[in-house]
Design an enzyme around this catalytic site. Structure first.
Site, PDB file in Angstrom:
ATOM      1  N   CYS A 132       0.830  -1.207   0.000  1.00 30.74           N
ATOM      2  CA  CYS A 132       0.000   0.000   0.000  1.00 30.74           C
ATOM      3  C   CYS A 132       0.862   1.253   0.000  1.00 30.74           C
ATOM      4  CB  CYS A 132      -0.916  -0.020   1.225  1.00 30.74           C
ATOM      5  SG  CYS A 132      -1.831   1.505   1.424  1.00 30.74           S
ATOM      6  N   CYS A 135      -0.381   4.082   2.211  1.00 28.66           N
ATOM      7  CA  CYS A 135      -0.161   3.928   3.660  1.00 28.66           C
ATOM      8  C   CYS A 135       1.303   4.180   4.008  1.00 28.66           C
ATOM      9  CB  CYS A 135      -0.512   2.518   4.119  1.00 28.66           C
ATOM     10  SG  CYS A 135      -1.992   1.847   3.395  1.00 28.66           S
ATOM     11  N   ASP A 136       2.216   3.688   3.187  1.00 29.23           N
ATOM     12  CA  ASP A 136       3.618   3.620   3.598  1.00 29.23           C
ATOM     13  C   ASP A 136       4.585   4.473   2.784  1.00 29.23           C
ATOM     14  OD1 ASP A 136       2.823   1.764   5.500  1.00 29.23           O
ATOM     15  OD2 ASP A 136       2.962   0.124   4.070  1.00 29.23           O
TER      16      ASP A 136
END
Ligand code: NAP
Length: 309
Positions: A132, A135-136
């Site tokens: 992701c 997200c990261d």
């Protein structure tokens, strides 16, 4: 209390089903699962959802979906369904020990990102390995990252990561991408992106303390192998439908997607409906998922009307 409808899943399909069933006074109960809002909550800009000419962030779009369904009385719970029984009516759904019963069930459990299946990938998940970018990506400011895959997801993740990373290398096992032309063009025109063609990731090197520092790449068109330095690696190799709960209960195709009857959301069991990515391996778009969520609500409403006659 017996419910008229329980909806399992809360992506565009589940929440559209919730909106329609709520407006039909069916008081839907929505079990949101472990990722409320579904896959769109781990994407960035959604540019192709009609009605948002300037695009909208995935998580924000899903908040709007939820608010709209709740406005008409949908009850949404951040709970993960652990067991179902469709052998007798009313149908049963469990969240741990808690049992819920409903006359009809709408399944909208979506699909989950696939991984390569390497031991090192499991061990380093969250420590330099991710599925992701949204997200990261932030953790890879001025770093070099790899993206595995050759579809639209890989192009999208690669482009997004260039906002943070100094260099993004797409690793693809063939010599051509399967992504759509517009997505390929965007990635190929990005000066921070390059491609390792005919390449497959065999191992990931690093530690939970220090993160990822390199991967082992094997060429798929020769015996050559080499190490590629990197600080992180993002998997973008497709998805698996979330249908384990329904094994041996509902008809599935060879890849585990639920089978629905032509031009409807009907499964092989009366009163059980399926919509969104869990039954669609072809289109897999937010708008098509929402469309089939609407179909499932109308199918459920008609089923409930006809079974009460
Ligand atoms: P996908 O189209 O199935 O592509 C998966 C890619 O990963 C393929 O290139 C595949 O290689 C590669 N792959 C699969 N398993 C692999 C493995 N074990 N090792 C190495 N590579 C592997 O999946 P997706 O990119 O997630 O897209 C899914 C659907 O969502 C598509 O319909 C896509 O159009 C849509 N989507 C749209 C957007 C958008 O429009 N903004 C964004 C994301 C996704 P091969 O090509 O060799 O099979």
């Amino acid at each position: 209390m017996n419910r008229k409808v329980i909806i399992i899943g809360s992506g565009p399909a589940g929440l559209t089903a919730a909106l329609y069933t709520a407006r039909a006074n069916l008081n839907p109960l929505v079990f949101e699962g472990s990722q409320p809002g579904g896959q769109l909550t781990i994407t960035t800009d959604v540019e192709n959802f009609p009605g948002f000419p300037n695009g909208i962030m995935g998580p924000e779009l899903m908040e709007l979906f939820r608010d709209q369904a709740k406005r008409f009385g949908a009850e949404c719970y951040f709970e993960h369904v652990t067991k179902v029984d469709f052998s007798k009516k009313p149908y049963s759904v469990w969240v741990g020990d808690k049992n819920y019963k409903a006359e009809s069930i709408i399944i909208a459990t979506g699909a989950t990102a696939k991984m390569l299946g390497l031991e090192s990938e499991k061990e380093l998940m969250g420590f330099g390995v991710s599925a992701c970018a949204t997200c990261d990506g932030f953790f890879f400011k001025d770093k070099k990252v790899l993206v595995v895959g050759g579809g639209d997801s890989a192009m999208e993740e690669a482009n997004y990561l260039t906002k943070f990373a100094s260099e993004v290398v797409i690793v693809h096992r063939r010599d051509e991408f399967r992504a759509s032309k517009i997505m390929i063009d965007r990635a190929m025109n990005n000066p921070k992106i390059r491609v390792l063609w005919n390449s497959s990731v065999q191992d990931i090197f690093g530690s939970q303390e220090k993160g990822v520092h390199a991967v082992k790449i094997k060429k798929t068109d020769s015996d050559e192998s080499f190490e590629e330095d990197c600080d992180g690696i993002f998997m973008a190799i497709g998805h698996k439908p979330n249908t384990d709960l329904f094994n041996d209960l509902l008809d599935m195709d060879e890849n585990g997607y639920l089978v629905t009857k032509n031009d409807s959301t009907l499964t092989n069991i009366d009163g059980i409906f399926a919509c969104g990515d869990v039954q669609d391996h072809v289109y897999r778009q937010a708008i098509t998922a929402a469309g089939s969520g609407c179909m499932s609500a109308i199918d459920a409403e008609r089923y409930l009307e006809s079974s009460s006659e």
